[in-house]
Design an enzyme around this catalytic site. Sequence first.
Site, PDB file in Angstrom:
ATOM      1  N   GLU A   1       0.844  -1.149   0.081  1.00  0.00           N
ATOM      2  CA  GLU A   1      -0.026  -0.121   0.084  1.00  0.00           C
ATOM      3  C   GLU A   1       0.961   1.328   0.137  1.00  0.00           C
ATOM      4  OE1 GLU A   1      -2.664  -0.398   3.144  1.00  0.00           O
ATOM      5  OE2 GLU A   1      -3.526  -2.483   2.529  1.00  0.00           O
TER       6      GLU A   1
ATOM      7  N   GLU B   1      -6.208 -10.395  -1.172  1.00  0.00           N
ATOM      8  CA  GLU B   1      -7.046 -10.358   0.066  1.00  0.00           C
ATOM      9  C   GLU B   1      -8.644 -10.374  -0.144  1.00  0.00           C
ATOM     10  OE1 GLU B   1      -5.517  -6.788   2.347  1.00  0.00           O
ATOM     11  OE2 GLU B   1      -3.418  -7.400   2.088  1.00  0.00           O
TER      12      GLU B   1
ATOM     13  N   ASP C   1     -12.226 -10.120  -0.453  1.00  0.00           N
ATOM     14  CA  ASP C   1     -13.795 -10.305   0.207  1.00  0.00           C
ATOM     15  C   ASP C   1     -14.689  -9.308  -0.429  1.00  0.00           C
ATOM     16  OD1 ASP C   1     -12.774  -7.744   1.297  1.00  0.00           O
ATOM     17  OD2 ASP C   1     -12.591  -8.567   3.202  1.00  0.00           O
TER      18      ASP C   1
ATOM     19  N   ASN D   1       2.100  -5.151  -3.205  1.00  0.00           N
ATOM     20  CA  ASN D   1       0.499  -5.404  -2.944  1.00  0.00           C
ATOM     21  C   ASN D   1      -0.217  -4.148  -2.808  1.00  0.00           C
ATOM     22  OD1 ASN D   1      -1.481  -7.648  -2.205  1.00  0.00           O
ATOM     23  ND2 ASN D   1      -1.137  -6.845  -0.017  1.00  0.00           N
TER      24      ASN D   1
ATOM     25  N   HIS E   1     -10.598  -5.917  -2.066  1.00  0.00           N
ATOM     26  CA  HIS E   1     -11.643  -5.920  -1.049  1.00  0.00           C
ATOM     27  C   HIS E   1     -12.908  -5.062  -1.855  1.00  0.00           C
ATOM     28  CE1 HIS E   1      -9.369  -7.015   2.218  1.00  0.00           C
ATOM     29  NE2 HIS E   1      -8.215  -6.116   1.907  1.00  0.00           N
TER      30      HIS E   1
HETATM   31  O1  9MR Z   1      -7.763  -7.742   8.811  1.00  0.00           O
HETATM   32  C1  9MR Z   1      -6.681  -6.964   9.444  1.00  0.00           C
HETATM   33  C2  9MR Z   1      -7.026  -6.376  10.669  1.00  0.00           C
HETATM   34  O2  9MR Z   1      -7.271  -7.779  11.457  1.00  0.00           O
HETATM   35  C3  9MR Z   1      -6.120  -5.491  11.151  1.00  0.00           C
HETATM   36  O3  9MR Z   1      -6.924  -4.934  12.583  1.00  0.00           O
HETATM   37  C4  9MR Z   1      -5.667  -4.332  10.321  1.00  0.00           C
HETATM   38  C5  9MR Z   1      -5.082  -3.391  10.665  1.00  0.00           C
HETATM   39  O4  9MR Z   1      -4.643  -2.315  10.148  1.00  0.00           O
HETATM   40  O5  9MR Z   1      -5.300  -5.074   9.154  1.00  0.00           O
HETATM   41  C6  9MR Z   1      -6.407  -5.939   8.423  1.00  0.00           C
HETATM   42  O6  9MR Z   1      -5.773  -6.354   7.165  1.00  0.00           O
HETATM   43  C7  9MR Z   1      -5.461  -5.368   6.256  1.00  0.00           C
HETATM   44  C8  9MR Z   1      -4.013  -5.843   5.609  1.00  0.00           C
HETATM   45  O7  9MR Z   1      -3.132  -6.152   6.398  1.00  0.00           O
HETATM   46  C9  9MR Z   1      -3.840  -4.846   4.438  1.00  0.00           C
HETATM   47  N1  9MR Z   1      -4.748  -4.634   3.555  1.00  0.00           N
HETATM   48  C10 9MR Z   1      -6.092  -4.235   4.162  1.00  0.00           C
HETATM   49  C11 9MR Z   1      -6.333  -5.323   5.146  1.00  0.00           C
HETATM   50  C12 9MR Z   1      -7.419  -4.645   6.061  1.00  0.00           C
HETATM   51  O8  9MR Z   1      -7.654  -3.620   6.467  1.00  0.00           O
END
Ligand code: 9MR
Length: 378
Positions: A167, A272, A274, A208, A244
Amino acid sequence: MNSSSPAQRTRRRARAVLAAFTTAGLAATGVVALAGTAQAADTLGAAAAESGRYYGAAVAPNFLGESGYASTLNREFNSLVAENAMKWDATEPNQGQFNFSGGDQLVRHAQSQGMEVRGHTLVWHAQQPGWVQGLTGNNLRQAMLNHISGVASHYAGQIDSWDVVNEAFEWDGSRRQSNLQQQMGDGWIEDAFRAADAADPNATLCYNDYGTDGINAKSDAIYRMVQDFRSRGVPIDCVGFQSHLDSNANLSSYQQNLQRFADLGVDVQITELDVGGSGSSQANVYGQVTRACVAVSRCNGITVWGITDKYSWRASSTPLLFDSNYNKKQAYQAVLDALNAATTTHGGGDGDAPGNGSAAAYHPAAWRESGPATEQIT
Ligand code: 9MR
């Protein structure tokens, strides 16, 4: 140091992945792909393996003790990624002191089940431990390099694909003005990839990001970065598309976008996935994404961001394939059907694929990365 060209490096990695499929994936799932026949597999992992791909889920170690969670994971998926356990705050809570407990637990679980492992993520602006946030200039750079080296070398040989950088771009295609960008300038991303390559030369190294679900300003900027990295020999092997999404997603250029990255010589992975929503509209988006991936030979796997709606980071949107009681949703069937459909189409499309008389016809990685006979495979 790795002196091979980027193309050679990618070939070597793709072959390693293929070997993992043939020994772990196919053997574990018991799938036998016979020439000219379409066998409908009845789990996501087995269906994906029929076309040489993985189907994974983001997993948290603390849920593995829940029987519905573990049994669904073990039955349906042939890959996993740590939802949080391999991030910087988890793995290096204090400078130079590494904690691999959660990540190691997941890797052990994956290995016991014959699953692949994705690594997520070595460098990200979020979920940094507090000590990183205060660092400036060269101190941050050295800390980043040391972190990458510590984590990637700990897991070397056990991770199929690493999200090296996560990101780093804004919607408009500019660099995200994170502490990483502000303290280190533009070079930090390639520095991160070089450090990851030095620590784990055989892992597939990915950039990513989210919001890259078609041709847009953000994916254009990432495309230009990958093109530049490939031309200069910066070790990037893969681009991850988080995906997402919601049920009203416009995916009109989704496949075309995957393909243009693939045409740069990198693998593409849905990392990722969903989809917020329910019923047929949700299933339709899941189906579209799956069909797009399996239509692109270098799209070698899909990961959904969780197993059950119950533990999703966006639980109120019910975005996953299993409901809170681990029942399969309509979207599950759409994905399974799309994966199974890929089995019948692989092997015939590209001119350099072996004919249908070969089982390798079902494993695009076998032919798409075929190098010269003299190539050194490590
Ligand atoms: O799903 C993850 C969540 O449990 C955490 O609290 C969060 C913290 O920022 O990160 C989420 O996963 C993220 C991923 O690492 C990167 N892309 C976005 C995902 C959803 O926020």
